[in-house]
Enzyme design. Structure first.
Site, PDB file in Angstrom:
ATOM      1  N   LYS A   1      -7.435  -2.883   3.324  1.00 46.23           N
ATOM      2  CA  LYS A   1      -5.668  -2.062   3.966  1.00 46.23           C
ATOM      3  C   LYS A   1      -5.662  -2.972   5.295  1.00 46.23           C
ATOM      4  O   LYS A   1      -6.641  -2.470   6.508  1.00 46.23           O
ATOM      5  CB  LYS A   1      -6.323  -0.694   3.519  1.00 46.23           C
ATOM      6  CG  LYS A   1      -7.438  -0.012   4.049  1.00 46.23           C
ATOM      7  CD  LYS A   1      -7.885   1.405   3.853  1.00 46.23           C
ATOM      8  CE  LYS A   1      -8.965   2.200   4.085  1.00 46.23           C
ATOM      9  NZ  LYS A   1      -9.180   3.484   3.611  1.00 46.23           N
TER      10      LYS A   1
ATOM     11  N   LYS B   1       0.929  -1.415  -0.253  1.00 41.26           N
ATOM     12  CA  LYS B   1      -0.148  -0.178  -0.020  1.00 41.26           C
ATOM     13  C   LYS B   1       0.735   1.390   0.125  1.00 41.26           C
ATOM     14  O   LYS B   1       2.224   1.397   0.712  1.00 41.26           O
ATOM     15  CB  LYS B   1      -0.411   0.582   1.344  1.00 41.26           C
ATOM     16  CG  LYS B   1      -2.120   1.536   1.635  1.00 41.26           C
ATOM     17  CD  LYS B   1      -2.775   0.901   2.387  1.00 41.26           C
ATOM     18  CE  LYS B   1      -3.828   2.402   2.439  1.00 41.26           C
ATOM     19  NZ  LYS B   1      -3.699   3.490   1.962  1.00 41.26           N
TER      20      LYS B   1
END
Lengths: 523, 335
Positions: free
Chosen positions: A394, A227
């Site tokens: 996430k 990420k």
């Protein structure tokens, strides 16, 4: 304007999502064009009046009201629109007729700077307090009444009994006051032509991972990627047009010419905008120098060169890939990157793993700059607009923590006006405290009340809305990263600082020293 | 003339009159107290001697029982008593039943301590009377020009319109137990609403006390004894603290209204979770405060609790010598 003001007023007091949707759908059903369309535009951020800014309102108010009383009132109320609407002296004699929403929008769009103050003052005289509030909110943007653009579009979909995805898909081809949209939704017109060449496609978002859920998930169902700590963007190129969009669909092509230049492919791509030098991601602070600008000069462009790291492909040469499973889109994307060469585009790699424990180690130890955690995507997930459940997650790295001392407190705005809710905190440099950041969330409402009481009881100095407090309260502050900054006395700037715990128990002498923070700076 | 601040002083316990050896609205238990009105932050328990109107004393007895003062002395509005060479009398303040301004005269000067007050008519108490004086001591709860309370009739009409619009929902109105609740009841009756009004238990005593002073509230019933079905489309009054409490779960789909001057500011109304804010206050709004300052014509103004800065600024502009007294212990919740 009255109906619009009533709508805003009732939305502002309505805490329930479903009731808000009912109020909105009811408004669209009852109110004719173009009033309802302008209301929708206001709620979705589709109106921007270049000349009608907060400063204009301030100027008008301070012409009529004692400036000291205005400042004290504003400080207390914490919202310019509300302060101005309440403090505006009512005219007792019968004046001009109240404007309609259409009058307001069309006049604001067509009136020059010189005539605007007089017209707005006339409107303020003709409206009641709620009407003035709605007018000022509308003019200065940012309604902040707990209605997102998404919620307003959902209400439109409910009104027309269509799927929200249909509205989202069309949205970027529509213009206020949306008469063609309402005609279609009420069955009296054709579906508007979306003209999808280089149009924005609503993005798919991830949910934060709750680590307890990992037990229920099978590693083999997922692909992992880093990420990146940048800004989500979409590149859309089709029919000679190239556009760069933010994740909410605002076009920012002009600010990032190095991305848009030299595009000769036809595709819609999803990726992360980053400042990259020699293939390495620069800190987020570098990217911030480039964000929120309409254009960019040569020096800034050379000093902070941007690139997009790609992680998904939505359309390839006119073929819509969004219904394919993620694994298949990923294969297409990798092949696409092999085929197409563009100096400022590259591929965000996948992170191979076989167990959650292995992935947890990678998340902890992955040392590459610019990584703020991991993304987990189900291999079979279609690309769905919004934040569908259970498909993408996430998994951010654990934040850094420090113990800091509360030094100053400032009253909040909006819902938290009258509460001291913004706190400046510091750490020790020798035997002196230096401020290192400011936090205004991370506490519960109950803790906020307690903090507010503590601030009021421990004030040693006042500077307008700011209070200096007794240096006696330690808070544990969580943050996502640290950079050098010339703006702060400490020379440091934190990313996303927030309270993680209030240490009512901890003596201030045990708070962190600045050396501990400096050790966290990127090399 | 002896300067008033030499004999009427700000102390941690409240305003203290030295020659008379008494406090006005002391914030802790004292030997001798003069009390302006029955709200708990002004009328506290445990004083030895208390001087107030008979209604205020009755309110203190109902709240504090044997802690309401060993010796209670009731005086009527306009009646003068003398303590240690200080003349004390009470004038109506229009705030709640029994509320009074304390008029003190000593050594040739007169100070009026107005306690809390309002200027608009209230069917449950005697209206405010301006008393000319050398020093006027005023509250400043709503002392900002953003606070201009609309008319009571308009706000009650808003409530009744909502009751008609949502006949299935109980209208739960949060109102302070002393004064606000009883005033609302009277205002609702004056608007022609004659169905039963349901009360939270905490409002019962003081409402009975008001009734004992000859105020007629019509058909009142205890909310605890009603069934859910009975309360649909009905008006229920409760203290603000009960709005989000488990208590309100007995009500059918309650619509929360809150009656307070703070409801003027949206953020405040939302903080209280009010769906239907009713701007009804027992405190003077900005226009009432500034009008009162002009009415009493005092060359000096002492400002107590609230938004002192704005009122001091305004009065200074009129050529009045104005200052904020740092009195602590008075609250402005739910006003």
């Amino acid at each position: 304007m009255k109906r619009f003001a009533d709508l805003l007023d009732s939305l502002a007091y309505q805490p329930q999502r479903n009731a808000k949707l009912r109020l909105l759908a009811d408004h669209f059903a009852r109110v004719p064009d173009p009033e309802r369309g302008y209301a929708l535009a206001a709620l979705t951020g589709g109106l921007d009046f270049a000349l009608a800014k907060a400063g204009l309102i301030r100027g008008l108010v301070t012409e009529r009201v004692d400036p000291v009383l205005f400042e004290l009132s504003y400080d207390y109320v914490g919202d310019l629109a509300e302060t101005a609407s309440l403090i505006w002296p009512e005219r007792t004699e019968a004046g001009n007729a109240a404007p309609t929403l259409r009058d307001v929008v069309e006049t604001l769009n067509s009136t020059g700077k010189a005539n605007l103050p007089g017209i707005v003052a006339g409107w303020l005289d003709a409206l009641d307090a709620d009407g003035r509030w709605a007018l000022i909110k509308l003019m200065t943007g940012g309604l902040r009444i707990g209605v997102s653009a998404r919620l307003a579009k959902t209400a439109v979909a409910q009104f027309g009994n269509v799927d929200i995805a249909e509205i989202e898909e069309l949205w970027h081809a529509l213009e206020p006051p949306y008469e063609d949209l309402f005609a279609w939704l009420s069955g009296s017109g054709p579906k508007p032509d979306p003209n999808l060449a280089a149009a924005f496609r609503p993005v798919m978002l991830a949910h934060p991972l709750d680590e307890q859920d990992l037990e229920k998930l099978s590693p083999s169902d997922f692909l992992a990627e880093w990420k990146w700590d940048g800004a989500r963007v979409q590149i859309a190129a089709d029919g000679g047009r190239v556009r760069l969009y933010t994740r909410s669909g605002d076009e920012v092509s002009g600010a990032f010419p190095e991305i848009v230049e030299g595009v000769d492919f036809q595709a819609t791509l999803d990726g992360e905008l980053l400042v990259m030098r020699d293939g390495l991601v620069a800190p987020f602070g570098d990217l911030q120098r480039r964000l929120n600008r309409k254009s960019v000069g040569p020096k800034l462009r050379a000093d902070f060169p941007c690139a997009v790291r790609l992680y998904d492909i939505l359309l390839d040469a006119g073929e819509d890939l969004r219904s394919l499973p993620f694994q298949a889109r990923r294969d297409r994307l990798e092949a696409w990157v092999e085929r197409i060469s563009h100096p400022r585009l590259d591929l965000s790699p996948t992170v191979p793993f076989s167990s959650w424990d292995e992935l947890a180690c990678l998340r902890r130890d992955g040392a590459e700059p610019g990584v703020e955690g991991l993304m987990l995507k189900r291999a079979d997930s279609a690309y769905m607009p919004g934040r569908p459940k259970g498909l993408w997650f996430k998994w951010k790295r654990d934040p850094a923590l420090i113990d800091a001392v509360v030094m100053y407190a400032q009253r909040g705005h909006g819902k938290r006006s009258s509460f001291y809710s913004d706190y400046t905190f510091g750490v020790w440099r020798g035997d002196e405290l230096v401020p290192v950041g400011k936090a205004y969330f991370g506490f519960t409402d109950a803790e906020l009340r307690e903090l507010d009481r503590w601030v009021r009881a421990n004030t040693v100095n006042r500077f307008g809305p700011v209070r200096e407090v007794e240096k006696s309260l330690v808070v544990e502050v969580a943050f996502e990263g640290l950079q050098r900054s010339t703006r702060h006395k400490s020379g440091l700037a934190m990313r996303f600082p927030r309270f993680s715990r209030i240490r009512w128990d901890k003596p201030v002498e045990e708070a962190d020293v600045i050396e501990n923070l400096e050790a966290l700076l990127p090399r | 003339m002896v300067k008033p601040e030499s004999w009427l002083k700000t102390t941690p316990g409240g305003l203290y009159c030295e020659p008379g050896d008494f406090y006005i609205d002391p914030t802790r238990a004292v030997e001798r107290a003069v009390v302006t009105h029955g709200h708990a932050d002004h009328a506290r328990p445990g004083h030895a001697k208390v001087l107030a109107t008979d209604a205020t004393l009755a309110i203190m007895r109902s709240r504090y029982d044997d802690q309401s003062g060993i010796t209670q002395q009731a005086i009527a509005y306009g009646e003068v008593v003398e303590i240690g060479g200080v003349k004390i009398s009470l004038a109506p303040a229009g705030h709640v039943l029994g509320s009074a301004q304390v008029v003190v005269e000593y050594a040739g000067s007169r100070v009026v301590v107005s306690g809390d007050y309002k200027r608009r008519p209230d069917p449950t108490c005697v209206p405010f009377e301006p008393v000319s004086c050398d020093v006027f001591v005023t509250e400043a709860t709503f002392a900002l020009p953003v606070f201009r309370h609309p008319s009571d009739e308009q706000e009650i009409a808003k409530l009744l319109r909502s009751v008609a619009l949502f006949p299935d929902r109980a209208h739960l109105v949060g109102a302070y137990a002393l004064g606000k609740a009883q005033r609302l009841l009277r205002l609702i009756r004056l608007a022609g609403y004659d169905r039963p009004i349901w009360l939270h238990g905490a409002l019962q005593n003081l409402t009975d006390l008001y009734a004992g002073f000859g105020i007629d509230f019509g058909d009142l019933r205890p909310a605890t004894e009603a069934t859910k079905v009975e309360l649909a489309g009905q008006i229920v009054l409760a203290p603000p603290g009960a709005l989000a409490d488990r208590w309100s779960r007995r009500l059918p789909d309650p619509l929360t209204a809150m009656a307070s001057g703070w409801m003027r500011v949206r953020a405040r109304a939302r903080q209280r979770g009010a769906e239907l804010p009713l701007i009804i206050s027992d405190h003077a709004d900005w226009d009432e405060l500034t009008r009162t300052i002009r009415d009493v014509g005092a060359p000096r103004l002492w400002v107590t609790h609230g938004r002192e800065e704005a009122l001091v600024h305004y009065a200074t502009g009129l050529g009045i010598e104005a200052e904020a007294l740092s009195l602590v212990g008075y609250e402005d919740e739910d006003s």
